[in-house]
Design an enzyme around this catalytic site. Structure first.
Site, PDB file in Angstrom:
ATOM      1  CD  GLU A   1      -5.730  13.570  -4.300  1.00 27.97           C
ATOM      2  OE1 GLU A   1      -6.684  13.778  -3.812  1.00 27.97           O
ATOM      3  OE2 GLU A   1      -5.316  12.130  -4.420  1.00 27.97           O
TER       4      GLU A   1
ATOM      5  CD  GLU B   1      -7.012  11.928   1.149  1.00 26.68           C
ATOM      6  OE1 GLU B   1      -8.155  11.456   1.209  1.00 26.68           O
ATOM      7  OE2 GLU B   1      -6.931  13.220   0.375  1.00 26.68           O
TER       8      GLU B   1
END
Length: 401
Positions: free
Chosen positions: A180, A35
Site C-alpha cells: 500500500e 498490519e
C-alpha cells in the site's frame, strides 16, 4: 480432511485454474491479515499471525497452487526502525525482532515476498517540522546524507531502512512488495487533491522509468492505495482514513493522472443517481435552536462528516452550511428515504445544489436501478457467496482492481 475443507480447496483450485486461462501473470498472492504488528494493536496478533501464515501456505500446497500463488503478510513500516536516524541503521523492532525473522525465513523458504505498506503522508502528518518536499518526488528537498548515499525523499529512505534491516539479518536478497502506498485527498490540511496528484504522479513516473532506490536498483512491485473512498472506515488514525481514493464513491475522478502510454484515468460509466435533491437546514431554523447540536451529532453518527474537519474540503462552511452538510450526508446515506430528512423540524429538501467551492454536497447512487438477481436456494446462495468472495480476492491479487 473433512468434506467441507475439500470443497473449499477445490473451489480455490478451480477458480485459479479459470483465472490462469485469462491472465499471463506468473504469480498471485494471498495476504494473511493486514498490519498485524502495529504498535497500537500491542500484542493482540503476536501469537496468531505466524500460525495463520503457515496454515494458508499448507492449504495452498494441498490445493496444488503453492508454485503460482504465494503467501505474504502486509506489514506496516513501523515493524522496522533505525538506531541512528539514517537508513543504514535500519533493523526490526526489538519487541518483535525474533518473530519477524521467523516470518521472513518462512517466506524466504517458500519463495514468497515480504510485503510492506509505506505512507509518506503519515510521516508529514505526524511531524509538524517534517520538510514537506521530502514527502514527494520532485528532488527539491534538502538531502539526507547517509555515507555515500543522498536521499531526497522519504519513500527511498524508508524503503532502504527496511533493506538495511534485511541485510543485517541475512536476507539481503529477500523480495519486497509495496502493498500500500498513496495520498489522501480530504480530512486533513495536508490531504487534498493537489498533493495527492503531486505524490501519485511522481510515484507513477518512477514506476514507468523503472527507478528503484539506492539499495535496490530494480523497483519493487507497488500497489497504489486506493481505488475509491471508504466512508465507513475507522477514523482513529485521522479523518483522512476515509479519503484515500483516486475516485469518489461514484467513480468520478478526483484528479487526473498519466498512467502511461498516453493513457489517463476515465470515470465510471452508466452510473445512475437518485433525484437531484438535498436535505439542508431550513431557512426558518435558528442556529441557536437547542436541538440543532444533537441533530447534527445524530446525522454524523450514521453518516460520514469527516470533510467538515479542520483543514478539510468543507472546513470553511458557516454554521448553517455545516448543519446542512451533516443533514444531507445522512439523507443521502439513507438513500433519500422518506423521513430521513426530518431533524426536529429543522430541515427541508431543496432542489438547489448547496455545494460551495471545494465542498461537495453529494447525491447517492440509485441502487434500485440495478437488476436484482433471481432467488436461489440457501445452498446456492452460500456457494455463490463463497465464489464471489474468492473471485474478488483473486481479481485484487492479480491486479484487476
Amino acid at each position: 480432511m473433512t468434506g467441507s475443507k475439500k470443497l473449499k480447496v477445490k473451489i480455490i483450485k478451480e477458480t485459479f485454474k479459470a483465472q490462469d486461462k485469462k491472465s499471463s501473470l506468473r504469480k498471485g498472492y494471498v495476504a494473511v491479515g493486514n498490519e498485524p504488528f502495529l504498535k497500537t494493536y500491542k500484542d493482540t496478533f503476536l501469537h496468531t499471525t505466524f500460525p495463520a501464515l503457515k496454515n494458508i501456505q499448507a492449504a495452498l500446497v494441498r490445493a496444488g497452487l503453492a508454485k503460482k500463488v504465494k503467501v505474504t503478510v502486509p506489514l506496516n513500516a513501523d515493524v522496522y526502525q533505525t538506531d541512528n536516524g539514517l537508513p543504514s541503521g535500519g533493523n526490526f523492532r526489538s519487541d518483535i525482532h525474533d518473530l519477524m525473522i521467523s516470518i521472513i525465513k518462512f517466506l524466504s523458504d517458500n519463495d514468497s515476498p515480504l510485503t510492506i505498506n509505506i505512507y509518506p503522508f503519515l510521516s508529514l502528518n505526524a511531524d509538524p517540522n517534517f520538510p514537506k518536499e521530502f514527502a514527494f518526488f520532485n528532488g527539491s528537498a534538502a538531502p539526507v546524507v547517509d555515507g555515500s548515499i543522498s536521499y531526497t525523499n522519504v519513500f527511498e529512505a524508508n524503503f532502504d531502512t527496511l533493506i538495511s534491516a534485511l541485510e543485517k539479518n541475512g536476507f539481503s536478497s529477500m523480495p519486497v512488495i509495496i502493498g500500500e502506498i498513496g495520498w489522501p485527498t480530504d480530512g486533513d490540511p495536508s490531504a487534498n487533491a493537489e498533493y495527492a496528484q503531486w505524490f501519485n504522479q511522481g510515484l507513477l513516473n518512477r514506476i514507468f522509468q523503472g527507478q528503484g532506490t539506492p539499495k535496490r536498483k530494480t523497483p519493487p512491485d507497488i500497489y497504489l492505495f486506493s481505488l475509491i473512498d471508504e466512508d465507513d472506515k475507522s477514523t482513529l488514525p485521522g479523518n483522512f482514513e476515509r479519503h484515500w481514493g483516486i475516485f469518489y464513491f461514484d467513480g468520478t475522478i478526483k484528479y487526473q493522472l498519466n498512467i502511461g502510454n498516453g493513457k489517463s484515468l476515465v470515470p465510471a460509466k452508466g452510473v445512475r443517481y437518485l433525484g437531484r435533491q438535498w436535505c439542508v437546514l431550513s431557512p426558518t431554523a435558528s442556529i441557536t435552536d437547542p436541538s440543532l447540536a444533537s441533530s447534527i451529532s445524530y446525522a454524523c453518527t450514521y453518516a460520514d462528516c469527516t470533510s467538515l474537519g479542520y483543514g478539510s474540503s468543507c472546513s470553511r462552511l458557516d454554521p448553517r452550511q455545516n448543519a446542512s452538510y451533516a443533514f444531507n450526508m445522512y439523507y443521502q446515506t439513507m438513500d433519500q428515504r422518506i423521513g430521513s430528512c426530518s431533524f426536529n423540524n429543522l430541515s427541508v429538501i431543496t432542489n438547489l445544489n448547496p455545494s460551495q467551492g471545494t465542498c461537495r454536497f453529494e447525491i447517492m447512487i440509485d441502487l434500485g436501478k440495478h437488476e436484482i438477481a433471481p432467488r436461489r436456494s440457501l445452498a446456492g446462495k452460500i456457494q455463490t457467496s463463497t465464489m464471489g468472495v474468492i473471485l474478488a480476492l483473486i481479481l485484487i491479487i492479480y491486479g484487476f482492481f
